[in-house]
Design an enzyme around this catalytic site. Sequence first.
Site, mmCIF file in Angstrom:
data_model
loop_
_atom_site.group_PDB
_atom_site.id
_atom_site.type_symbol
_atom_site.label_atom_id
_atom_site.label_comp_id
_atom_site.label_asym_id
_atom_site.label_seq_id
_atom_site.Cartn_x
_atom_site.Cartn_y
_atom_site.Cartn_z
ATOM 1 N N SER A 182 4.822 2.618 7.888
ATOM 2 C CA SER A 182 4.492 1.445 7.082
ATOM 3 C C SER A 182 5.671 1.041 6.201
ATOM 4 O O SER A 182 6.251 1.873 5.502
ATOM 5 C CB SER A 182 3.276 1.725 6.194
ATOM 6 O OG SER A 182 2.124 1.862 6.969
ATOM 7 N N HIS A 238 0.814 -1.214 0.000
ATOM 8 C CA HIS A 238 0.000 0.000 0.000
ATOM 9 C C HIS A 238 0.853 1.273 0.000
ATOM 10 O O HIS A 238 0.349 2.360 -0.283
ATOM 11 C CB HIS A 238 -0.975 0.003 1.187
ATOM 12 C CG HIS A 238 -0.347 0.270 2.519
ATOM 13 N ND1 HIS A 238 -0.024 -0.727 3.413
ATOM 14 C CD2 HIS A 238 0.004 1.425 3.132
ATOM 15 C CE1 HIS A 238 0.493 -0.200 4.507
ATOM 16 N NE2 HIS A 238 0.524 1.113 4.367
ATOM 17 N N LEU A 286 -6.615 -25.267 -3.374
ATOM 18 C CA LEU A 286 -7.522 -26.399 -3.553
ATOM 19 C C LEU A 286 -8.716 -26.053 -4.417
ATOM 20 O O LEU A 286 -9.380 -26.952 -4.946
ATOM 21 C CB LEU A 286 -8.018 -26.900 -2.186
ATOM 22 C CG LEU A 286 -6.947 -27.371 -1.201
ATOM 23 C CD1 LEU A 286 -7.611 -27.950 0.043
ATOM 24 C CD2 LEU A 286 -6.021 -28.393 -1.835
ATOM 25 N N GLY A 287 -9.028 -24.768 -4.538
ATOM 26 C CA GLY A 287 -10.168 -24.378 -5.362
ATOM 27 C C GLY A 287 -11.491 -24.515 -4.642
ATOM 28 O O GLY A 287 -12.479 -24.975 -5.242
ATOM 29 N N ASP A 342 0.094 -7.715 1.556
ATOM 30 C CA ASP A 342 0.458 -6.299 1.592
ATOM 31 C C ASP A 342 1.976 -6.121 1.624
ATOM 32 O O ASP A 342 2.505 -5.293 2.372
ATOM 33 C CB ASP A 342 -0.185 -5.596 2.792
ATOM 34 C CG ASP A 342 -0.100 -4.076 2.667
ATOM 35 O OD1 ASP A 342 0.099 -3.572 1.543
ATOM 36 O OD2 ASP A 342 -0.207 -3.392 3.702
#
Length: 412
Positions: free
Chosen positions: A251, A147, A306-307, A177
């Site tokens: 950050s 970010h 795994l979907g 992030d």
Amino acid sequence: MRRLLLPLIWPVICGVLLALVLLDYMPSMIGGGERSGGETVSQRPVVEPVQLPATPVERDPPSTRDAPPLQRSEGAASYATAVEKAAPAVVNIYSSRLVERDQHPLMSDPFFEQFFGNSQSGRRRMLSSLGSGVIVSEEGYILTNNHVISGADEIQVALRDGRETIATVIGTDPETDLAVLHIDLDNLPVIGLTDSNNSRVGDIALAIGNPFGVGQTVTMGIISATGRSHLGLNAYEDFIQTDAAINPGNSGGALVNADGALVGINTAIFSRSGGSQGIGFAIPTNLAHDILDDLVVHGRVIRGWLGIEAREVTPGLPASFNINAPRGVVVSDVVEGGPADQAGVRTGDVILSVNGRPLLDAQSAMVDIANIAPGEKLPLELYRDGKRLSVTITVGERPARSMMPTPSDSDS
């Protein structure tokens, strides 16, 4: 004449004798004067010198001889050494981007254009943001938050030694992030890394960054918790919590231990005012290093997949899915053609265990599955229609978030 002096001789002799007695036994009555500094001088008895032993005796200074012993703290009196080791590798990051300025629709009308023109440059403005980063290799790779640099047209990096340069983006991972930048400079300071799995609650933590753009700043606290998740910040959460003051601009900066080694990348704060309230979160070094390796080597982050979409079994879910199952994680959707679909997993199945480990938390399961290399075989124990059954899934590679058929924060 003798007769006149004879009566005076005995009184004089007696007076001399009396004076001698007074001098011998009462010298203080004769009294001395004062020195210029006001110190009184008096007669002192002569002291014979004392024969000292052959081995010298260690003595306390006179001013502390009668004082109680000092209580020394077991902790370090200063963390300056740790800061000097880590701080040179923490950089300030300035990112900027051009944005279109909003204007009234009439300004695009040809009638008004002849008076005011249609200058594109007048409709654009430059937005700037600031953050921090950490140099983690001599080759010039920098870890920071996604970010901090998201959408930037230009990224400038300023080192503590005064050097500045333009950085290029190697790769980003919005789901944690994290982002990796690269700068091309010689003799770069590099921070030491530590195994974040060894971090303990109560360990000293130092946050280094550029809060509010005031310049590099160091704050101190402790590690308040490890393994924090379910915060709704990222898809993959495994945060270190600290009370070291973290503010906007921190950050992407470093969270280091008392030895100056990197423990985590400062990422977020919990705040009702926008400032630090003693609850900050950092991405652990181990996770950040794995992301760095994937982005540098492969250009993308490789995760197991795994979907399926899953959620915890709550009191209301069994009625919704018409199931009566032990506690576990219920499959709410299956991606068509994905690894779970090919293995026969259905919507409404309850996953009881993965690779022999009980499964109670959908988000934790997603993190664990992401750490499995694509192509590996993964046994699952399911509960379906009142029966337990086992299936084996060949783990696939998680597609990019923008390419996922059914994006979800709890997608595994």
